[in-house]
Enzyme design. Structure first.
Site, PDB file in Angstrom:
ATOM      1  N   ASP A  68       0.878  -1.167   0.000  1.00 25.99           N
ATOM      2  CA  ASP A  68       0.000   0.000   0.000  1.00 25.99           C
ATOM      3  C   ASP A  68       0.920   1.222   0.000  1.00 25.99           C
ATOM      4  O   ASP A  68       2.107   1.113   0.347  1.00 25.99           O
ATOM      5  CB  ASP A  68      -0.894  -0.032   1.240  1.00 25.99           C
ATOM      6  CG  ASP A  68      -1.730   1.217   1.384  1.00 25.99           C
ATOM      7  OD1 ASP A  68      -2.355   1.641   0.401  1.00 25.99           O
ATOM      8  OD2 ASP A  68      -1.728   1.797   2.489  1.00 25.99           O
ATOM      9  N   ASP A 123       0.234   5.167   1.058  1.00 24.90           N
ATOM     10  CA  ASP A 123       0.172   6.009   2.260  1.00 24.90           C
ATOM     11  C   ASP A 123       0.047   5.146   3.507  1.00 24.90           C
ATOM     12  O   ASP A 123      -0.871   4.322   3.618  1.00 24.90           O
ATOM     13  CB  ASP A 123      -1.031   6.953   2.191  1.00 24.90           C
ATOM     14  CG  ASP A 123      -0.958   7.912   1.022  1.00 24.90           C
ATOM     15  OD1 ASP A 123      -0.682   9.090   1.238  1.00 24.90           O
ATOM     16  OD2 ASP A 123      -1.178   7.462  -0.123  1.00 24.90           O
TER      17      ASP A 123
END
Length: 227
Positions: A9, A11
């Site tokens: 992922d 952020d």
């Protein structure tokens, strides 16, 4: 499982972006005559994007009067200031160096739109190293659907069952599990308030990127011994 690749992922897992969000939000709050935002509150809403962060900081609902203008102002500012304070989380660069040295391709699966994700990855000097960057505007179904993870695996040329997906939100784990990858919960990330990562059904969990490298290295050793 034959470990062949790793997906992250963006952020809260690969990059610590919250300080750029906070700088913009605090400037907007000041202009509106409001007190500074609670960093912990904003941090817990990063995974819900600009809507979640602005609702928390301005104590508004997304259907409230003026919210759309507020969000457009935030996105405009973020486009211009998306890599001022953002940095890879501690240990991430060493981990990426190890993956590259091991010949293990890696990529990013994010719910951040490509108009932000692409320049951010470029600004961090990771564009040439990132084997796949999948954003929600590039797929029909975003996370927690399996589609973005499967698309990333296809771009990397690996089987989902031999890939690990690392994320700091339930939908990351759900997406990876649905696609058939191993999943790792990044406990150092932007865990939403009230969430219990132990209930996410991840394959493994880590407190930092160094722990992830140790876990991946152990899997590589097991593969070598098995061979």
């Amino acid at each position: 499982m034959m470990l062949t690749s790793v997906l992250f992922d963006l952020d809260g897992t690969l990059l610590d972006t919250v300080d750029d969000f906070m700088a913009i939000i605090d400037a907007m709050l000041q202009e509106h005559g409001k007190p500074m935002a609670n960093p912990a509150l904003v941090r817990s809403q990063v995974s819900d994007g600009s809507v979640g962060m602005l609702c928390a900081a301005f104590a508004m609902r997304p259907d409230g009067a003026g919210f759309d203008d507020l969000r457009e102002d935030f996105l405009r500012r973020y486009t211009q200031q998306l890599a001022v304070h953002t940095r890879p989380f501690p240990g991430i660069m060493d981990l990426l160096d190890w993956l590259d040295a091991e010949g293990l391709p890696w990529g990013v699966v994010t719910n951040k739109m490509s108009r932000f994700s692409i320049p951010l990855i470029e600004a961090m000097g990771l564009a040439e190293r990132c084997g796949s960057l999948i954003c929600p505007d590039q797929v029909t179904h975003g996370k927690p659907h399996a589609e973005p993870v499967l698309k990333a695996c296809a771009e990397l040329g690996v089987e989902p069952g031999d890939c690990v997906f690392v994320g700091d939100h339930l939908r990351d784990i759900q997406s990876g599990n649905a696609a058939g990858t191993a999943t790792v919960a990044a406990l150092y990330g932007y865990i939403p308030a009230g969430d219990d990562p132990a209930s996410w059904q991840a394959t493994h969990s880590i407190n930092n990127a160094t722990e992830l490298r140790f876990w991946l290295e152990a899997r590589r050793v097991k593969e070598t011994l098995h061979v």
